[in-house]
Write a protein that holds these residues in place. Structure first.
Motif, PDB file in Angstrom:
ATOM      1  N   GLU A  26     -17.174  -6.700  -4.664  1.00  0.00           N
ATOM      2  CA  GLU A  26     -17.043  -8.156  -4.613  1.00  0.00           C
ATOM      3  C   GLU A  26     -15.869  -8.643  -5.460  1.00  0.00           C
ATOM      4  O   GLU A  26     -15.134  -9.554  -5.064  1.00  0.00           O
ATOM      5  N   ALA A  27     -15.696  -8.006  -6.640  1.00  0.00           N
ATOM      6  CA  ALA A  27     -14.576  -8.395  -7.516  1.00  0.00           C
ATOM      7  C   ALA A  27     -13.239  -8.099  -6.855  1.00  0.00           C
ATOM      8  O   ALA A  27     -12.307  -8.907  -6.906  1.00  0.00           O
ATOM      9  N   VAL A  28     -13.143  -6.929  -6.222  1.00  0.00           N
ATOM     10  CA  VAL A  28     -11.898  -6.548  -5.549  1.00  0.00           C
ATOM     11  C   VAL A  28     -11.625  -7.480  -4.375  1.00  0.00           C
ATOM     12  O   VAL A  28     -10.501  -7.963  -4.195  1.00  0.00           O
ATOM     13  N   LEU A  29     -12.654  -7.762  -3.593  1.00  0.00           N
ATOM     14  CA  LEU A  29     -12.481  -8.606  -2.410  1.00  0.00           C
ATOM     15  C   LEU A  29     -12.222 -10.070  -2.786  1.00  0.00           C
ATOM     16  O   LEU A  29     -11.798 -10.854  -1.945  1.00  0.00           O
ATOM     17  N   GLY A  30     -12.489 -10.404  -4.030  1.00  0.00           N
ATOM     18  CA  GLY A  30     -12.207 -11.757  -4.482  1.00  0.00           C
ATOM     19  C   GLY A  30     -10.732 -12.001  -4.751  1.00  0.00           C
ATOM     20  O   GLY A  30     -10.312 -13.159  -4.914  1.00  0.00           O
ATOM     21  N   ARG A  42      -6.878  -6.152   9.822  1.00  0.00           N
ATOM     22  CA  ARG A  42      -8.245  -6.086  10.317  1.00  0.00           C
ATOM     23  C   ARG A  42      -8.413  -5.226  11.580  1.00  0.00           C
ATOM     24  O   ARG A  42      -9.368  -4.441  11.681  1.00  0.00           O
ATOM     25  N   PRO A  43      -7.506  -5.294  12.581  1.00  0.00           N
ATOM     26  CA  PRO A  43      -7.706  -4.510  13.812  1.00  0.00           C
ATOM     27  C   PRO A  43      -7.708  -2.997  13.578  1.00  0.00           C
ATOM     28  O   PRO A  43      -8.206  -2.243  14.429  1.00  0.00           O
ATOM     29  N   PHE A  44      -7.153  -2.536  12.454  1.00  0.00           N
ATOM     30  CA  PHE A  44      -7.005  -1.094  12.252  1.00  0.00           C
ATOM     31  C   PHE A  44      -7.960  -0.540  11.193  1.00  0.00           C
ATOM     32  O   PHE A  44      -7.950   0.657  10.910  1.00  0.00           O
ATOM     33  N   LEU A  45      -8.787  -1.407  10.612  1.00  0.00           N
ATOM     34  CA  LEU A  45      -9.652  -0.974   9.520  1.00  0.00           C
ATOM     35  C   LEU A  45     -11.080  -0.704  10.007  1.00  0.00           C
ATOM     36  O   LEU A  45     -11.596  -1.384  10.883  1.00  0.00           O
ATOM     37  N   ASN A  46     -11.684   0.307   9.405  1.00  0.00           N
ATOM     38  CA  ASN A  46     -13.115   0.553   9.594  1.00  0.00           C
ATOM     39  C   ASN A  46     -13.725   0.852   8.232  1.00  0.00           C
ATOM     40  O   ASN A  46     -13.023   0.892   7.212  1.00  0.00           O
ATOM     41  N   LYS A  47     -15.044   1.100   8.193  1.00  0.00           N
ATOM     42  CA  LYS A  47     -15.728   1.299   6.906  1.00  0.00           C
ATOM     43  C   LYS A  47     -15.202   2.523   6.170  1.00  0.00           C
ATOM     44  O   LYS A  47     -15.029   2.508   4.945  1.00  0.00           O
ATOM     45  N   LYS A  48     -14.913   3.579   6.901  1.00  0.00           N
ATOM     46  CA  LYS A  48     -14.438   4.810   6.265  1.00  0.00           C
ATOM     47  C   LYS A  48     -13.088   4.579   5.573  1.00  0.00           C
ATOM     48  O   LYS A  48     -12.880   4.983   4.423  1.00  0.00           O
ATOM     49  N   ILE A  49     -12.157   3.924   6.281  1.00  0.00           N
ATOM     50  CA  ILE A  49     -10.828   3.645   5.705  1.00  0.00           C
ATOM     51  C   ILE A  49     -10.970   2.715   4.504  1.00  0.00           C
ATOM     52  O   ILE A  49     -10.342   2.914   3.463  1.00  0.00           O
ATOM     53  N   PHE A  50     -11.844   1.711   4.663  1.00  0.00           N
ATOM     54  CA  PHE A  50     -12.030   0.743   3.582  1.00  0.00           C
ATOM     55  C   PHE A  50     -12.604   1.405   2.335  1.00  0.00           C
ATOM     56  O   PHE A  50     -12.090   1.221   1.225  1.00  0.00           O
ATOM     57  N   ASP A  51     -13.665   2.196   2.490  1.00  0.00           N
ATOM     58  CA  ASP A  51     -14.319   2.834   1.343  1.00  0.00           C
ATOM     59  C   ASP A  51     -13.393   3.838   0.656  1.00  0.00           C
ATOM     60  O   ASP A  51     -13.337   3.905  -0.573  1.00  0.00           O
ATOM     61  N   SER A  52     -12.650   4.609   1.447  1.00  0.00           N
ATOM     62  CA  SER A  52     -11.759   5.611   0.844  1.00  0.00           C
ATOM     63  C   SER A  52     -10.572   4.958   0.126  1.00  0.00           C
ATOM     64  O   SER A  52      -9.973   5.554  -0.763  1.00  0.00           O
ATOM     65  N   GLY A  53     -10.274   3.724   0.530  1.00  0.00           N
ATOM     66  CA  GLY A  53      -9.148   3.037  -0.100  1.00  0.00           C
ATOM     67  C   GLY A  53      -9.551   2.079  -1.208  1.00  0.00           C
ATOM     68  O   GLY A  53      -8.703   1.347  -1.737  1.00  0.00           O
ATOM     69  N   MET A  54     -10.843   2.096  -1.578  1.00  0.00           N
ATOM     70  CA  MET A  54     -11.327   1.114  -2.544  1.00  0.00           C
ATOM     71  C   MET A  54     -10.625   1.223  -3.902  1.00  0.00           C
ATOM     72  O   MET A  54     -10.284   0.207  -4.520  1.00  0.00           O
ATOM     73  N   LEU A  55     -10.357   2.432  -4.378  1.00  0.00           N
ATOM     74  CA  LEU A  55      -9.688   2.586  -5.673  1.00  0.00           C
ATOM     75  C   LEU A  55      -8.264   2.037  -5.623  1.00  0.00           C
ATOM     76  O   LEU A  55      -7.778   1.458  -6.598  1.00  0.00           O
ATOM     77  N   LYS A  56      -7.590   2.225  -4.489  1.00  0.00           N
ATOM     78  CA  LYS A  56      -6.234   1.677  -4.347  1.00  0.00           C
ATOM     79  C   LYS A  56      -6.288   0.150  -4.311  1.00  0.00           C
ATOM     80  O   LYS A  56      -5.425  -0.530  -4.895  1.00  0.00           O
ATOM     81  N   LEU A  57      -7.299  -0.387  -3.636  1.00  0.00           N
ATOM     82  CA  LEU A  57      -7.460  -1.839  -3.598  1.00  0.00           C
ATOM     83  C   LEU A  57      -7.739  -2.386  -4.992  1.00  0.00           C
ATOM     84  O   LEU A  57      -7.231  -3.445  -5.374  1.00  0.00           O
ATOM     85  N   TYR A  58      -8.529  -1.631  -5.765  1.00  0.00           N
ATOM     86  CA  TYR A  58      -8.839  -2.066  -7.123  1.00  0.00           C
ATOM     87  C   TYR A  58      -7.580  -2.043  -8.004  1.00  0.00           C
ATOM     88  O   TYR A  58      -7.320  -2.998  -8.749  1.00  0.00           O
ATOM     89  N   GLU A  59      -6.826  -0.962  -7.916  1.00  0.00           N
ATOM     90  CA  GLU A  59      -5.590  -0.862  -8.709  1.00  0.00           C
ATOM     91  C   GLU A  59      -4.649  -2.020  -8.376  1.00  0.00           C
ATOM     92  O   GLU A  59      -4.034  -2.619  -9.262  1.00  0.00           O
ATOM     93  N   TYR A  60      -4.570  -2.332  -7.090  1.00  0.00           N
ATOM     94  CA  TYR A  60      -3.704  -3.431  -6.659  1.00  0.00           C
ATOM     95  C   TYR A  60      -4.202  -4.767  -7.196  1.00  0.00           C
ATOM     96  O   TYR A  60      -3.423  -5.602  -7.663  1.00  0.00           O
ATOM     97  N   SER A  61      -5.526  -4.974  -7.145  1.00  0.00           N
ATOM     98  CA  SER A  61      -6.096  -6.265  -7.555  1.00  0.00           C
ATOM     99  C   SER A  61      -5.927  -6.508  -9.054  1.00  0.00           C
ATOM    100  O   SER A  61      -5.854  -7.669  -9.488  1.00  0.00           O
ATOM    101  N   THR A  62      -5.861  -5.445  -9.841  1.00  0.00           N
ATOM    102  CA  THR A  62      -5.742  -5.611 -11.301  1.00  0.00           C
ATOM    103  C   THR A  62      -4.293  -5.601 -11.784  1.00  0.00           C
ATOM    104  O   THR A  62      -4.044  -5.821 -12.971  1.00  0.00           O
TER     105      THR A  62
END
Length: 313
Positions: A26-30, A42-62
Motif C-alpha cells: 500500500e505504501a509503494v502504491l501510494g 497496465r496492458p502488459f502487467l500481471n500479478k507475477k510481474i508485479f510481485d517480482s518487481g515489488m522491491l524495484k518499485l519500493y526502491e523507486y518510491s523511496t
C-alpha cells in the motif's frame, strides 16, 4: 510429525507476513510516480510481474526524483549520488530500474566542464565566476564595452581573425572581471578554451624556470597556442629587453600569424605602454623594438578605455 504448536506458529507467522506485505504494498502504491508507471504499463502487467518487481518499485518510491528531496548534490539521498532512477518494463516481462544523471548532477558537470575550459595564472578564483550579465551598464563607455564583448563572442570562430580588446583604465575599475566574464561566456556559448594570465606574475614565473628548458618552453607555448589568450595588467611588469623581445614578442607574433584572438587589460593606454616598452631598466632607448611590440598589439586588439570609479572600495 509437526506439533500442533508449530503448525499454529507457522500459520501465525504467515498471517503476520501477509499483513506486513499488504501494508508495504500500500505504501509503494501510494507513490504517484509508481501509480503513473503502473497505469501506463497496465496492458502488459500481471500479478507475477508485479510481485517480482515489488522491491524495484519500493526502491523507486523511496528515491528522490528530479532532485525534489535533495537540498544539494552533496546531500543527495539516492543510492548513487547524483543519479536518479527511472522505471521501465524490460521485454514486457520484468520491472527494472535504471539510473541517470539528475538535474543537479547535469548542472554540476556542465559547470565543471566550463571551468576546465578556462586556464588561469594567478587570477583570484572568485573572479573566475564572473558573468557578462553582471557587468555594470551605468555609463555609455562601459555599456559600449559590453556590446563589443557580445559582438566578439557572436563572431568568434576558430582560426578566423577576430580582434580582441585592449581595455585600459585605472586601478579597480573592473578590467580583470571583464576578461574573466569573456572567458566564461566563450566556454558556455562557444565551448572554447581560454587562458587568463596575470602578466607580471607570469613573467616572474618564467624567470624562475629558466634553468629548465622543457618547463620554460611548456609555459611559453601554452600562452602562444591557447585558443583565446587574455593578458591581464600588461605594462605593470618590470620592463626588460628580455621580457619584451624574448617573451612578449614571440607570444604576440605567434598569435598574430595563427589568427588567435588576444585580449589585454592595462592601467596604461597604448600610447603610455609604448613609452613603457621604449626604455629598458638600464635607461636605454629602444623605440623601434617598442614600436614593433605595439604594432602586434594593435593588430590583435582594439583599444577602449574603461572610465569608472574604483569598485573595490
Amino acid at each position: 510429525m509437526k506439533s500442533i504448536k508449530d503448525t499454529l506458529n507457522n500459520i501465525s507467522n504467515k498471517s503476520r507476513f501477509e499483513s506486513e506485505y499488504e501494508r508495504f504494498k500500500e505504501a509503494v502504491l501510494g507513490d504517484p510516480y509508481v501509480k503513473d508507471f503502473l497505469e501506463k504499463n497496465r496492458p502488459f502487467l500481471n500479478k507475477k510481474i508485479f510481485d517480482s518487481g515489488m522491491l524495484k518499485l519500493y526502491e523507486y518510491s523511496t528515491a528522490s526524483k528530479e532532485c525534489q528531496d535533495c537540498p544539494s548534490l552533496g546531500e543527495c539521498k539516492n543510492i548513487i549520488k547524483g543519479y536518479h532512477p527511472q522505471l521501465y518494463l524490460k521485454n514486457k516481462q520484468t520491472i527494472e530500474l535504471e539510473y541517470s544523471k539528475c538535474p543537479s548532477k547535469v548542472q554540476h558537470d556542465m559547470q565543471k566542464e566550463m571551468q576546465n575550459k578556462i586556464k588561469s595564472v594567478y587570477i583570484p578564483s572568485d573572479l573566475l565566476k564572473a558573468s557578462i550579465h553582471d557587468i555594470y551598464e551605468d555609463d555609455a563607455n562601459r555599456f559600449r564595452i559590453k556590446q563589443l564583448v557580445w559582438e566578439f563572442i557572436e563572431s568568434y570562430e576558430e582560426k578566423q581573425q577576430v580582434k580582441g580588446l585592449y581595455i585600459s583604465g585605472g586601478f579597480g575599475v573592473g578590467k580583470t572581471f571583464i576578461l574573466c566574464a569573456i572567458a566564461n561566456e566563450l566556454a558556455a556559448i562557444k565551448n572554447t578554451e581560454s587562458m587568463i594570465v596575470y602578466f607580471p606574475e607570469f613573467i616572474r614565473e618564467l624567470k624562475g624556470v629558466m634553468g629548465s628548458d622543457d618547463l620554460f618552453n611548456k609555459k611559453l607555448d601554452a600562452a602562444k597556442r591557447t585558443p583565446v589568450l587574455m593578458l591581464d595588467d600588461i605594462g605593470a611588469e618590470s620592463m626588460t629587453s628580455w621580457m619584451r623581445d624574448e617573451i612578449l614578442g614571440p607570444i604576440l607574433q605567434h598569435r598574430m600569424m595563427e589568427r588567435l584572438p588576444t585580449f589585454f587589460s592595462s592601467n596604461l593606454s597604448m600610447k603610455e605602454l609604448l613609452r613603457h616598452y621604449t626604455y629598458s631598466q638600464k635607461g636605454e632607448e629602444e623605440g623601434i623594438k617598442a614600436q614593433r611590440i605595439m604594432e602586434r598589439i594593435r593588430f590583435l586588439a582594439s583599444e577602449i578605455e574603461l572610465i569608472d570609479v574604483n569598485r573595490r572600495g
